[in-house]
Design an enzyme around this catalytic site. Structure first.
Site, short mmCIF file in Angstrom:
data_model
loop_
_atom_site.label_atom_id
_atom_site.label_comp_id
_atom_site.label_asym_id
_atom_site.label_seq_id
_atom_site.Cartn_x
_atom_site.Cartn_y
_atom_site.Cartn_z
CG ASP A 62 -8.29 -3.48 -2.86
OD1 ASP A 62 -9.54 -3.38 -2.69
OD2 ASP A 62 -7.37 -2.72 -3.23
CG HIS A 76 -1.95 1.01 0.96
ND1 HIS A 76 -1.76 2.28 1.95
CD2 HIS A 76 -3.26 1.07 0.74
CE1 HIS A 76 -2.81 3.07 1.66
NE2 HIS A 76 -3.83 2.27 0.95
#
Length: 456
Positions: free
Chosen positions: A392, A333
């Site tokens: 996700d 991320h």
């Protein structure tokens, strides 16, 4: 080489245009470094360029010590409240929390019991679409992209607003609550028309119920049977809470703030944010994860064998498996380093339902991907970079367990995030008071005008 044969004169003209466009859009890679361009509005160490100030949301994944970026446990705050503790609180009280989070983001405080009840009634009042809106706006031109249809629907609401361009706080707040309430209905109806138009399915259009939460209403609207379990609705409520806000710097929220800084109307700003979220590098990433997961699942024989899972992940990194891009989607991320609190909360509350619904092995495979990838990636790249699973990685499986079709993964993200978008729009408009206008370095290419009949 044989000359290419074109189907028509128009194809030949377009091919020539394409060749010129490719040449016109070449910029030397070194130019970005030479002019110290912050590509992606990021500093060389990956930290974001400071572009504004906000009281709405905070995304924490590292700290800077003596000029160096240091990894830290991930934390997501809504108006100063730890998102994880909010969810734990709602769960302990056995109630839905998304509506309260919307209230918190818009008004900066947790509501009293009476304030929350009144706000729920207000959302229920605004959920109803205008007369014939679905038939006239959503049904007449079905789209293969639900996200595009949602943006169309939001823009169309402008035409039903008697005072659409008024940017007073009162009017923008009314518009924001209206869009937050209506967007799930627009999404569900758009999907119903999509199924009918492109797959010949029966057309089932349902209306929202005033006494149901946002997650309950969404499942009821989406499913032909209108049936759902309380456990399913509670898990979806958690999904919506964790995706409601993610700071001012994420691409879709920043898009909303950029548009708002120009003084444009609320409908245009939110439609732009939807377009941003659709991108595969942003909200559309959950579909990439699901495709990768299906590929791994088909290849791995024993999800509990770490060596086998590791060998399959290595093939993905080597571009021998998956989409050929060498990426393990759902890992890593831009801000979070040691952990993504959203992924942690999904794991915490989805595990029991996964096993109950027969997805225990799938859940174990995701945990294996999360456990194995960081060390494998660093060994493969020759780096020592902290890496964690992002939201996700787990959201796709959660949606699948809830029977939500893949076409609705990103729309559900938008239905949740619109709360944050609206809060940031209002804050940007009423506090920054300056159009966002960064600089772009023009690379000199001085040329003299040549008359048309002398050009070669």
């Amino acid at each position: 080489m044989d000359e290419k044969i074109y189907d028509s004169a128009y194809d030949k003209v377009f091919a020539n245009c394409l060749e010129q466009a490719e040449d016109a859009n070449r910029i030397p890679v070194g130019a970005f470094e030479n002019y110290r361009v912050k590509r992606g509005l990021r500093e060389p160490d990956g930290t974001g360029v400071m572009a504004g100030v906000t009281k709405i949301g905070n995304v924490h994944g590292y700290y800077v010590y003596e000029g160096e970026k240091v990894a830290d446990d991930g934390k997501l705050e809504y108006r100063g409240y730890d998102m994880s503790k909010l969810i734990d609180g709602y769960s302990a009280e056995n109630r839905y929390g998304f509506e309260e989070v919307v209230y918190l983001l818009l008004f900066g405080k947790l509501p009293t019991k009476e304030e929350l009840s009144d706000f729920n009634d207000l959302l229920a009042h605004y959920r109803e679409l205008p007369p014939r809106f679905s038939e006239d706006i959503l049904m007449k031109a079905p789209s293969r992209s639900i996200m595009n249809k949602m943006a169309t629907g939001v823009l169309a609401l402008y035409s039903y607003d008697e005072n659409p361009d008024d940017t007073s706080l009162e009017n923008m707040l009314r518009q924001s609550i209206d869009i937050i309430a209506k967007l799930p209905v627009i999404a569900a109806h758009s999907y119903a028309y999509y199924r009918s138009a492109f797959y010949g399915k029966s057309l089932n259009i349902h209306r929202p119920h005033n006494d149901l939460s946002s997650s309950q209403n969404f499942l009821r609207l989406l499913r032909s049977s209108k049936q759902y379990t309380e456990e399913e609705a509670r898990l979806l409520d958690i999904c919506m809470i964790i995706q409601a806000e993610h700071g001012g710097g994420n691409n879709s929220t920043f898009t909303c703030r950029v548009l708002s800084s120009s003084g444009t109307d609320t409908y245009s700003a939110i439609a732009g944010a939807i377009g941003s979220l659709k991108g595969p590098l942003h909200g559309g990433a959950n579909i990439k994860v699901q495709n990768m997961f299906d590929c791994i699942k088909e290849t791995v024989h024993d999800v509990y064998d770490d060596e086998e899972v590791s060998s399959v992940l290595l093939k993905i990194l080597n571009k021998e498996l998956g989409d050929g891009k060498g990426l393990v989607y759902g890992m890593g991320h831009a801000v979070y380093t040691k952990s993504d609190p959203r992924a942690i909360m999904l794991k915490k509350y989805a595990g029991d339902l996964a096993r109950a619904k027969g997805y225990g092995d799938d859940f174990a495979l995701l945990e294996a991907i999360e456990r194995i990838t960081p060390a494998l990636f660093n060994e493969f790249k020759g780096t020592n970079k902290p890496m964690c699973a992002n939201v996700d990685l787990y959201s796709g499986l959660v949606y699948r367990m809830l029977g939500i079709p893949v076409e609705m993964y990103t729309p559900l993200f938008a239905i949740s995030r619109v709360a944050g978008w609206c809060a940031h729009r209002i804050e940007e408009f009423h506090t920054a008071k300056k159009i966002i206008r960064p600089a772009y370095k023009f690379i000199p290419n001085n040329r003299e005008y040549v008359p048309l009949d002398k050009r070669i």
